[in-house]
Design a protein around this motif. Structure first.
Motif, PDB file in Angstrom:
ATOM      1  N   ARG A   1      28.050  15.321  10.605  1.00 41.30           N
ATOM      2  CA  ARG A   1      29.041  14.802   9.647  1.00 41.30           C
ATOM      3  C   ARG A   1      30.390  15.476   9.846  1.00 41.30           C
ATOM      4  NH1 ARG A   1      30.341  16.623   4.611  1.00 41.30           N
ATOM      5  NH2 ARG A   1      28.490  17.969   4.539  1.00 41.30           N
ATOM      6  N   TYR A   2      30.388  16.795  10.029  1.00 35.89           N
ATOM      7  CA  TYR A   2      31.634  17.522  10.249  1.00 35.89           C
ATOM      8  C   TYR A   2      32.322  17.054  11.529  1.00 35.89           C
ATOM      9  CZ  TYR A   2      30.847  20.975   6.535  1.00 35.89           C
ATOM     10  OH  TYR A   2      30.695  21.598   5.335  1.00 35.89           O
ATOM     11  N   TYR A   3      31.529  16.842  12.564  1.00 34.96           N
ATOM     12  CA  TYR A   3      32.113  16.424  13.838  1.00 34.96           C
ATOM     13  C   TYR A   3      32.693  15.021  13.735  1.00 34.96           C
ATOM     14  CZ  TYR A   3      32.680  15.536  18.808  1.00 34.96           C
ATOM     15  OH  TYR A   3      33.211  15.233  20.028  1.00 34.96           O
ATOM     16  N   SER A   4      32.006  14.137  13.007  1.00 34.08           N
ATOM     17  CA  SER A   4      32.518  12.778  12.809  1.00 34.08           C
ATOM     18  C   SER A   4      33.846  12.808  12.067  1.00 34.08           C
ATOM     19  CB  SER A   4      31.501  11.947  12.027  1.00 34.08           C
ATOM     20  OG  SER A   4      32.009  10.667  11.736  1.00 34.08           O
ATOM     21  N   GLU A   5      33.953  13.646  11.027  1.00 36.54           N
ATOM     22  CA  GLU A   5      35.201  13.779  10.286  1.00 36.54           C
ATOM     23  C   GLU A   5      36.309  14.345  11.176  1.00 36.54           C
ATOM     24  OE1 GLU A   5      34.177  16.223   7.005  1.00 36.54           O
ATOM     25  OE2 GLU A   5      33.130  14.633   5.897  1.00 36.54           O
ATOM     26  N   TYR A   6      35.949  15.292  12.031  1.00 33.12           N
ATOM     27  CA  TYR A   6      36.931  15.907  12.930  1.00 33.12           C
ATOM     28  C   TYR A   6      37.479  14.879  13.913  1.00 33.12           C
ATOM     29  CZ  TYR A   6      38.883  19.080  16.442  1.00 33.12           C
ATOM     30  OH  TYR A   6      39.717  19.713  17.329  1.00 33.12           O
ATOM     31  N   VAL A   7      36.589  14.060  14.482  1.00 29.75           N
ATOM     32  CA  VAL A   7      37.024  13.034  15.440  1.00 29.75           C
ATOM     33  C   VAL A   7      37.897  11.991  14.751  1.00 29.75           C
ATOM     34  CG1 VAL A   7      36.228  11.167  16.947  1.00 29.75           C
ATOM     35  CG2 VAL A   7      35.060  13.371  16.985  1.00 29.75           C
ATOM     36  N   ASN A   8      37.531  11.590  13.545  1.00 28.78           N
ATOM     37  CA  ASN A   8      38.358  10.626  12.795  1.00 28.78           C
ATOM     38  C   ASN A   8      39.744  11.188  12.509  1.00 28.78           C
ATOM     39  OD1 ASN A   8      36.357   8.665  12.698  1.00 28.78           O
ATOM     40  ND2 ASN A   8      35.510   9.426  10.772  1.00 28.78           N
ATOM     41  N   GLN A   9      39.802  12.486  12.233  1.00 25.01           N
ATOM     42  CA  GLN A   9      41.091  13.113  11.971  1.00 25.01           C
ATOM     43  C   GLN A   9      41.928  13.192  13.241  1.00 25.01           C
ATOM     44  OE1 GLN A   9      41.850  13.607   8.845  1.00 25.01           O
ATOM     45  NE2 GLN A   9      43.955  14.103   9.464  1.00 25.01           N
ATOM     46  N   GLN A  10      41.270  13.393  14.389  1.00 28.71           N
ATOM     47  CA  GLN A  10      41.984  13.357  15.667  1.00 28.71           C
ATOM     48  C   GLN A  10      42.646  11.997  15.867  1.00 28.71           C
ATOM     49  OE1 GLN A  10      38.861  14.560  18.495  1.00 28.71           O
ATOM     50  NE2 GLN A  10      40.121  16.316  19.041  1.00 28.71           N
ATOM     51  N   LEU A  11      41.945  10.932  15.514  1.00 25.49           N
ATOM     52  CA  LEU A  11      42.505   9.582  15.628  1.00 25.49           C
ATOM     53  C   LEU A  11      43.712   9.418  14.702  1.00 25.49           C
ATOM     54  CD1 LEU A  11      42.328   6.703  16.741  1.00 25.49           C
ATOM     55  CD2 LEU A  11      40.678   6.178  14.928  1.00 25.49           C
ATOM     56  N   THR A  12      43.629   9.971  13.491  1.00 29.05           N
ATOM     57  CA  THR A  12      44.745   9.900  12.554  1.00 29.05           C
ATOM     58  C   THR A  12      45.972  10.628  13.102  1.00 29.05           C
ATOM     59  OG1 THR A  12      43.208   9.801  10.684  1.00 29.05           O
ATOM     60  CG2 THR A  12      45.486  10.410  10.198  1.00 29.05           C
ATOM     61  N   VAL A  13      45.743  11.800  13.707  1.00 33.39           N
ATOM     62  CA  VAL A  13      46.839  12.563  14.305  1.00 33.39           C
ATOM     63  C   VAL A  13      47.487  11.770  15.433  1.00 33.39           C
ATOM     64  CG1 VAL A  13      47.415  14.635  15.636  1.00 33.39           C
ATOM     65  CG2 VAL A  13      45.900  14.810  13.663  1.00 33.39           C
ATOM     66  N   ALA A  14      46.659  11.137  16.273  1.00 34.57           N
ATOM     67  CA  ALA A  14      47.191  10.356  17.388  1.00 34.57           C
ATOM     68  C   ALA A  14      48.033   9.186  16.882  1.00 34.57           C
ATOM     69  CB  ALA A  14      46.046   9.846  18.257  1.00 34.57           C
ATOM     70  N   ARG A  15      47.568   8.514  15.835  1.00 29.84           N
ATOM     71  CA  ARG A  15      48.328   7.397  15.266  1.00 29.84           C
ATOM     72  C   ARG A  15      49.655   7.874  14.696  1.00 29.84           C
ATOM     73  NH1 ARG A  15      43.307   4.468  12.015  1.00 29.84           N
ATOM     74  NH2 ARG A  15      42.496   3.248  13.782  1.00 29.84           N
ATOM     75  N   GLN A  16      49.637   9.007  13.990  1.00 32.17           N
ATOM     76  CA  GLN A  16      50.860   9.550  13.410  1.00 32.17           C
ATOM     77  C   GLN A  16      51.851   9.939  14.499  1.00 32.17           C
ATOM     78  OE1 GLN A  16      51.401   9.803   9.950  1.00 32.17           O
ATOM     79  NE2 GLN A  16      53.496  10.129  10.655  1.00 32.17           N
ATOM     80  N   THR A  17      51.346  10.494  15.589  1.00 36.93           N
ATOM     81  CA  THR A  17      52.212  10.888  16.707  1.00 36.93           C
ATOM     82  C   THR A  17      52.906   9.671  17.307  1.00 36.93           C
ATOM     83  OG1 THR A  17      50.783  12.783  17.217  1.00 36.93           O
ATOM     84  CG2 THR A  17      52.271  12.026  18.954  1.00 36.93           C
ATOM     85  N   VAL A  18      52.158   8.608  17.516  1.00 33.88           N
ATOM     86  CA  VAL A  18      52.735   7.382  18.073  1.00 33.88           C
ATOM     87  C   VAL A  18      53.769   6.799  17.115  1.00 33.88           C
ATOM     88  CG1 VAL A  18      52.245   5.005  18.770  1.00 33.88           C
ATOM     89  CG2 VAL A  18      50.719   6.848  19.494  1.00 33.88           C
ATOM     90  N   GLN A  19      53.460   6.806  15.813  1.00 35.62           N
ATOM     91  CA  GLN A  19      54.398   6.278  14.825  1.00 35.62           C
ATOM     92  C   GLN A  19      55.715   7.059  14.837  1.00 35.62           C
ATOM     93  OE1 GLN A  19      52.799   5.964  10.849  1.00 35.62           O
ATOM     94  NE2 GLN A  19      54.806   5.905   9.909  1.00 35.62           N
ATOM     95  N   ASN A  20      55.620   8.391  14.910  1.00 38.79           N
ATOM     96  CA  ASN A  20      56.835   9.210  14.951  1.00 38.79           C
ATOM     97  C   ASN A  20      57.635   8.944  16.224  1.00 38.79           C
ATOM     98  OD1 ASN A  20      56.169  10.407  12.502  1.00 38.79           O
ATOM     99  ND2 ASN A  20      55.111  12.125  13.458  1.00 38.79           N
ATOM    100  N   GLN A  21      56.943   8.757  17.337  1.00 37.31           N
ATOM    101  CA  GLN A  21      57.635   8.474  18.602  1.00 37.31           C
ATOM    102  C   GLN A  21      58.380   7.138  18.534  1.00 37.31           C
ATOM    103  OE1 GLN A  21      54.422   8.695  21.440  1.00 37.31           O
ATOM    104  NE2 GLN A  21      54.664  10.897  21.769  1.00 37.31           N
TER     105      GLN A  21
END
Length: 317
Positions: free
Chosen positions: A6-26
């Motif tokens: 469960r922790y790893y699944s949450e961590y991977v989902n958060q990685q996806l959120t970070v990637a989306r935010q990075t693209v949005q800022n760019q």
């Protein structure tokens, strides 16, 4: 194992959120300069139209014998200069818009149009509270660090108990189809079942468990240091963005006054020139001052909008 999954699944989902935010800022960082140049081109078009009309009127007056050729030449030079600057700006616009397409993952040959303007975006950001405290939980990279720490802490807890046995069990049941041998023509099922249990525990592992535990603890300490560094970085980011906002807001107010004054001077010199009591030199001088004031206001508005975007990003809004 379930907790770790469960922790790893949450961590991977958060990685996806970070990637989306990075693209949005760019995309935002690439969009705002493209918008600035687009508005600048619009200002050039308006000024070229006004100057071209004045040039045509002056030529007609010159042909009637009421204006010197020097006046015509001065206006023609100004018109040629501003058209050249507009052409250069259009080439810069193409470069910046292509960069925006690249960041958006769009083929360069596709056509796009920018429908926003600086005043519209500034009004949309008008409700932004630049004095609010940043909410770190709205920063996806901060939440990612917290999720990573949970995983590392779970590893520490796991390696802290190497003596705990691991238990595994299994049950297997099946039926076999039998019959048809010799004179026997009947077929029948023969059931079979197997059950087992295994228990494993470590007597001595040569210090491997302790080494794994120490590495896991170092991982937790590393994330704690990264967390503290990010907190300081966010605080600095917010402070810098607020200073940039204060400077830009002050400069916008000053440039608006300068533009009003430059427009008044330009209108007065044009009126005097058309009445025959002013010179074309005064017109070109006031014209140059007006263009500088227009571009100065546009640049300060861009700086103000950029500062507001930076504050919103830093505060996680």
């Amino acid at each position: 194992a379930t907790k770790a999954a469960r922790y790893y699944s949450e961590y991977v989902n958060q990685q996806l959120t970070v990637a989306r935010q990075t693209v949005q800022n760019q995309v935002i960082e690439a969009y705002l300069p493209a918008l600035l140049i687009s508005e600048n081109v619009g200002i050039f078009d308006k000024n070229i139209g006004n100057l071209d009309k004045l040039f045509s009127d002056t030529k007609a007056i010159n042909q009637a014998g009421f204006a010197e050729q020097l006046d015509v030449d001065r206006l023609e030079l100004s018109l040629s200069t501003i058209r050249s600057e507009r052409g250069n700006l259009l080439r810069q616009q193409e470069i910046v818009v292509n960069a925006l397409k690249f960041v958006m993952g769009m083929p360069v040959q596709n056509q796009i149009s920018l429908s926003d303007n600086l005043n519209k975006l500034l009004s949309e950001y008008a409700a932004l509270d630049v004095t609010a405290e940043p909410n770190l939980m709205n920063r996806p990279e901060y939440v990612q660090l917290l999720k990573g720490r949970e995983l590392s802490a779970l590893q520490v807890d796991l390696y802290r108990k190497p003596w705990m046995p691991t238990v595994a069990g299994f049950v297997q049941y099946q039926q076999g189809w039998q019959g048809g041998f010799g004179d026997q023509t009947e077929w029948f099922f023969v059931p079979s079942a197997v059950a087992g249990l295994s228990v494993n525990f470590s007597i001595w592992d040569g210090g491997g468990a302790k080494a794994r535990q120490e590495r896991a603890m170092v991982g937790v300490q590393t994330i704690d240091a990264q967390k503290e560094l990010l907190e300081n970085a966010v605080a600095l980011e917010v402070a810098n963005a607020r200073k940039q906002y204060d400077n830009a807001a002050e400069r916008v107010a000053s440039q608006q006054k300068n533009l009003t004054l430059a427009q008044r001077i330009y209108d007065t010199t044009q009126t005097k020139y058309k009445a025959g009591i002013g010179s074309s030199f005064e017109v070109t001088q006031s014209e140059s001052a007006l263009y500088s004031a227009q571009q100065g206001l546009l640049q300060t508005q861009f700086d103000l909008l950029t500062a507001k975007v930076a504050i919103k990003k830093a505060m996680g809004q």
